[in-house]
Design an enzyme around this catalytic site. Structure first.
Site, PDB file in Angstrom:
ATOM      1  N   ARG A   1       0.848  -1.131  -0.054  1.00  0.00           N
ATOM      2  CA  ARG A   1       0.075  -0.011   0.050  1.00  0.00           C
ATOM      3  C   ARG A   1       0.757   1.282  -0.093  1.00  0.00           C
ATOM      4  O   ARG A   1       2.088   1.028   0.735  1.00  0.00           O
ATOM      5  CB  ARG A   1      -0.781   0.005   1.356  1.00  0.00           C
ATOM      6  CG  ARG A   1      -2.071  -0.771   1.189  1.00  0.00           C
ATOM      7  CD  ARG A   1      -3.099  -0.202   0.339  1.00  0.00           C
ATOM      8  NE  ARG A   1      -4.373  -0.776   0.112  1.00  0.00           N
ATOM      9  CZ  ARG A   1      -4.715  -1.929  -0.611  1.00  0.00           C
ATOM     10  NH1 ARG A   1      -3.721  -2.161  -1.657  1.00  0.00           N
ATOM     11  NH2 ARG A   1      -5.982  -2.316  -0.796  1.00  0.00           N
TER      12      ARG A   1
ATOM     13  N   GLU B   1      -2.435   7.981  -4.119  1.00  0.00           N
ATOM     14  CA  GLU B   1      -2.901   7.548  -5.443  1.00  0.00           C
ATOM     15  C   GLU B   1      -4.262   8.408  -5.776  1.00  0.00           C
ATOM     16  O   GLU B   1      -4.858   8.635  -4.858  1.00  0.00           O
ATOM     17  CB  GLU B   1      -3.285   6.132  -5.198  1.00  0.00           C
ATOM     18  CG  GLU B   1      -2.028   5.109  -5.222  1.00  0.00           C
ATOM     19  CD  GLU B   1      -2.569   3.680  -5.067  1.00  0.00           C
ATOM     20  OE1 GLU B   1      -1.655   3.166  -4.321  1.00  0.00           O
ATOM     21  OE2 GLU B   1      -3.560   3.337  -5.534  1.00  0.00           O
TER      22      GLU B   1
ATOM     23  N   HIS C   1      -1.241   0.478  -9.647  1.00  0.00           N
ATOM     24  CA  HIS C   1      -1.855  -0.421  -8.461  1.00  0.00           C
ATOM     25  C   HIS C   1      -2.554  -1.435  -9.302  1.00  0.00           C
ATOM     26  O   HIS C   1      -3.989  -1.807  -9.301  1.00  0.00           O
ATOM     27  CB  HIS C   1      -2.906   0.162  -7.857  1.00  0.00           C
ATOM     28  CG  HIS C   1      -3.377  -0.320  -6.627  1.00  0.00           C
ATOM     29  ND1 HIS C   1      -3.523   0.502  -5.264  1.00  0.00           N
ATOM     30  CD2 HIS C   1      -3.531  -1.606  -6.481  1.00  0.00           C
ATOM     31  CE1 HIS C   1      -4.080  -0.396  -4.559  1.00  0.00           C
ATOM     32  NE2 HIS C   1      -3.952  -1.705  -4.919  1.00  0.00           N
TER      33      HIS C   1
HETATM   34  C1  DGY Z   1      -6.487  -5.344  -2.728  1.00  0.00           C
HETATM   35  O1  DGY Z   1      -7.225  -6.259  -2.788  1.00  0.00           O
HETATM   36  O2  DGY Z   1      -6.166  -4.755  -1.670  1.00  0.00           O
HETATM   37  C2  DGY Z   1      -5.384  -4.730  -3.863  1.00  0.00           C
HETATM   38  O3  DGY Z   1      -4.497  -3.976  -3.469  1.00  0.00           O
HETATM   39  C3  DGY Z   1      -6.586  -4.268  -5.007  1.00  0.00           C
HETATM   40  O4  DGY Z   1      -6.824  -3.087  -4.366  1.00  0.00           O
END
Ligand code: DGY
Length: 320
Positions: free
Chosen positions: A238, A267, A285
């Protein structure tokens, strides 16, 4: 006959997912060209009993306050840092997520970024397309070895383990950092160590921890300075786990030597200093972006909603 609950789907999802939901809900959703946000999201969510959201949606107190009937939020993602879990719990709103279905696809992307950053794929491809290639020399675009190197995995959960499993094929030594020992570490031949030791010993480091208050800026200037010159840092976890400004600064000094990033602090905006650097591979992402993984995620979110509508146990509630 019992009235069907009202559902808002905040983002574009596959038609078969909508068809799965349709018999169970009064639907408002499947936004076709954009994610719903701001006032429009508040307005359309206001009379809903259930929300189908994605990682880009913020489910915060303001949204929850605007939705007095809300009973369940199903996110089509394994990460749930975009949802205020405490506020949902306080209001009795159930939250579900999608573990498992995206593990292998996301591990594949971690490897793609590692290989691309180590072997300078994006940089060399740009150079070739720009027409600079006119000769071959021994010292052209030398990258870092991946095979036989030491891989450091920060966060040895499902995805971390899948990344470690792939490392065996590359004859790598695997170090990992986790709050608690991973049950499968011996099977994976992975050795647990402290964060600083991992950063200093690994040739390449992959981040796979969830975003929490504890992992915010886990990797900042101090940690980056511990990494080996020429090493590669990959973040598929993240944004916010890495201090992006500090990373851009560190990449300029060659420590780490390169980075592969799929997630960013702000983001969809990427720190401009990162955009200027040749030694970072940037993807938007897409960790889980294969059809089977994304369909699996959306279907699992829908399965949770249908189970709730039928008053069955939720398949994958967020652990409390
Ligand atoms: C998740 O599933 O957390 C991935 O990063 C897609 O958003």
């Amino acid at each position: 006959m019992k009235e069907r609950p009202k559902l808002l789907v905040t983002c574009r999802v596959f038609p078969e997912v909508i068809e799965h939901l349709r018999p169970h809900f009064v639907l408002d959703g499947n936004a076709t060209d954009r994610a719903l946000a701001g006032d429009e999201l508040l307005r359309r969510a206001a009379d809903r009993d259930a929300l189908f959201v994605a990682a880009g949606d913020r489910v915060d107190r303001a949204l929850l306050d605007a939705c007095p009937r809300l009973k369940i939020v199903a996110t089509g993602s394994v990460g749930y840092n975009h949802i205020d879990i405490d506020a949902c719990r306080a209001r009795g709103v159930a939250v579900t997520y999608t573990p498992g279905v995206l593990t292998e696809a996301t591990a594949d992307l971690a490897w793609a970024l590692l290989m691309a950053a180590a072997r300078r794929l994006a940089e060399t491809e740009r150079w070739l397309r720009e027409g600079h290639w006119n000769t071959w020399t021994f010292d052209q675009f030398l990258g870092a070895d991946v095979h036989g190197a030491t891989l450091g995995i920060i966060g040895m959960g499902r995805i971390g383990s899948a990344i470690a499993r792939r490392a065996r094929g590359f004859d790598m030594r695997v170090l990992y950092h986790n709050r608690t020992p991973a049950a499968n570490a011996a099977d994976l031949g992975a050795q647990r160590c402290a964060l600083d030791e991992l950063l200093a010993s690994a040739d390449h480091v992959v981040l796979v921890v969830p975003a929490t208050a504890q992992t915010h800026h886990l990797i900042g200037a101090r940690e980056l300075a511990l990494m080996k010159p020429g090493s590669v840092l990959v973040n598929i976890a993240r944004g916010g786990i890495v201090d992006d400004a500090a990373l851009a600064q560190a990449l300029r000094s060659g420590r780490p030597g390169a980075a592969g990033l799929d997630v960013y602090e702000n983001e969809p905006h990427v720190h401009p200093a990162l955009l200027d650097l040749p030694n970072v591979v940037l993807t938007p992402h897409i960790g889980s972006a294969t059809r089977s993984a994304r369909l699996g995620m959306a279907m699992l979110a829908a399965d949770n909603l249908v189970a709730w509508a039928e008053e069955r146990p939720l398949p994958t509630p967020v652990p409390l």
